[in-house]
Every structure is written in C-alpha cells, then in structure tokens.
Design an enzyme around this catalytic site. Structure first.
Site, short mmCIF file in Angstrom:
data_model
loop_
_atom_site.label_atom_id
_atom_site.label_comp_id
_atom_site.label_asym_id
_atom_site.label_seq_id
_atom_site.Cartn_x
_atom_site.Cartn_y
_atom_site.Cartn_z
N ASP A 117 56.81 116.30 -43.44
CA ASP A 117 57.18 114.91 -43.31
C ASP A 117 57.72 114.45 -44.66
OD1 ASP A 117 57.27 112.26 -42.12
OD2 ASP A 117 55.50 111.80 -43.31
N ASP A 154 58.30 110.59 -45.78
CA ASP A 154 57.78 109.34 -46.33
C ASP A 154 56.26 109.38 -46.48
OD1 ASP A 154 60.34 108.09 -46.42
OD2 ASP A 154 60.23 107.89 -44.24
#
Length: 222
Positions: free
Chosen positions: A7, A9
């Site tokens: 991922d 963020d």
C-alpha cells in the site's frame, strides 16, 4: 520468486497523498480552502472508518484535474512531490523496498489513490509496477474527472491484482511467497489472501485484527 505488494498512503509514506494534493493546491491559491478542506476531512474520516463511497469520493477528488492541461498538471505535480511527498518518505520504507528488490522479488504498489498522483511517487520510490485508480481522458488527452475500470479499493484491490497477474500469465499461486504491507482496515481483504500479510503502522482496527491473526506488526516511521 516472491511477490511484494505495498500500500502507499500511510504505509510507504507517512501521510496520505490524496489529502496532501488538495492541501498543495490550496496553498497555491488554486482551490477554495474552506470547501475543500471540509470535504477532504469528511471523506478521509469515512476512509478511516471503512465506510467510504469510493465513487462519491472520486467525483469530488478528481474534479480539480479538469481545470488544468496535462502540461500544467505535470509542473504542479513536480512541485507537490518536492514540497509535500519527499519530506514524508521514511528512510525505512526505502530500505524495505530495496531489500525486496535485492532478493529479486517482484515489487508492486497497489493503492486506492489515482495514477496521476501516485505514478510519480512510485517512480520516486523506484517501483516499476503500480496498480492505482485509472483516469478517463478526453480526445485531447486531458482528464475528464471520471475514473475508469474497477477502483483499487477494498475488495477492488483483489480484482485489480488478479487482472494484473492474469495479464502476466500468473496467479498469486505462481509465487513462492506473497507479501502485502498495509496500514489500513480497508486492506484486510487483500491482506487475508497473501501468504505473508504485514501490518505497517496500522490503524486500530487493523492492529487488533493483525494481533488476533498473529500477523507481524511493524513500523516504518523514524
């Protein structure tokens, strides 16, 4: 060969690129500060709670892209990257990516943020492969403010990953080990199907889930 999924963020960066972009535009006087700050906070709280309507959010988030040409946006993004993103990339994140690269793993960023914002960030991190929300363009190549295809959000990340693997003639089972690093409760579906899920600076819901499942919990913050 192994597959290392990340991922973006609040995982590889110590912040949210989707919220930093309007902050950057507001600072430049290009967005109404009160309206966009209020709406951005509204959607971000939904995201953290796992209740975000991704299409409603994208209708809001992508509209500013329609106000500029691709050339103007490229110039703005270069400044945004320097001012808002590079300062929040932890050294530990770069080291973890480098460790997987050194082992010969296939490294992929998979994010619910759109490709305009995340493409240059992935390049800055040295990551070739990126799955992100794809954007519609008009006949002149400018953004229309609409997404295309399945957004890479929650279960959509699994759909998009499977499509990406199929294009390579692979499945998740093609890899000896599959890692996924994420901070968010929204990524529990994808974390649950890889062989090596890792919670990174997780939110409270993911932390509790990871501890219950015996998943590693790590930090990449300094």
């Amino acid at each position: 060969m192994n597959l290392a999924l990340f991922d973006l963020d609040n995982t590889l960066i110590a912040g949210d690129s989707d919220t930093e972009w309007p902050k950057f535009l507001i600072k430049r006087g290009l967005l109404d500060p009160e309206h966009h700050a209020r709406q951005n906070d509204y959607f971000y709280e939904q995201y953290k709670a796992g209740t975000l309507d991704i299409y409603e959010f994208l209708d809001f988030q992508l509209q500013p892209l329609t106000r500029f040409s691709r050339e103007e946006l490229a110039e703005l993004h270069a400044a945004y990257l320097e001012e808002h993103i590079k300062p929040i990339i932890p050294q530990k994140a770069r080291e973890l990516l480098a460790a997987h690269e050194a082992q010969g793993d296939v490294v992929l960023i998979i994010t619910a943020t759109n490709r305009f914002i995340t493409g240059p960030i992935a390049a800055e991190l040295g990551v070739e492969h990126l799955i992100a929300v794809e954007l519609e363009v008009d006949e002149n190549g400018n953004y229309t403010g609409k997404p295309t295809g399945v957004p890479s959000y929650q279960d959509g990340k699994i759909t998009r990953l499977n499509d990406w693997l199929a294009q390579r003639g692979e499945t998740l089972a093609s890899y000896d080990k599959s890692f996924f690093y994420s901070d968010s409760r929204n990524d529990i579906p994808l974390l649950s199907i890889v062989s090596h899920p890792v919670a990174v600076d997780p939110d409270d819901t993911l932390r509790a889930h990871a501890e219950d499942k015996g998943w590693p919990v790590i930090t990449l913050r300094s």
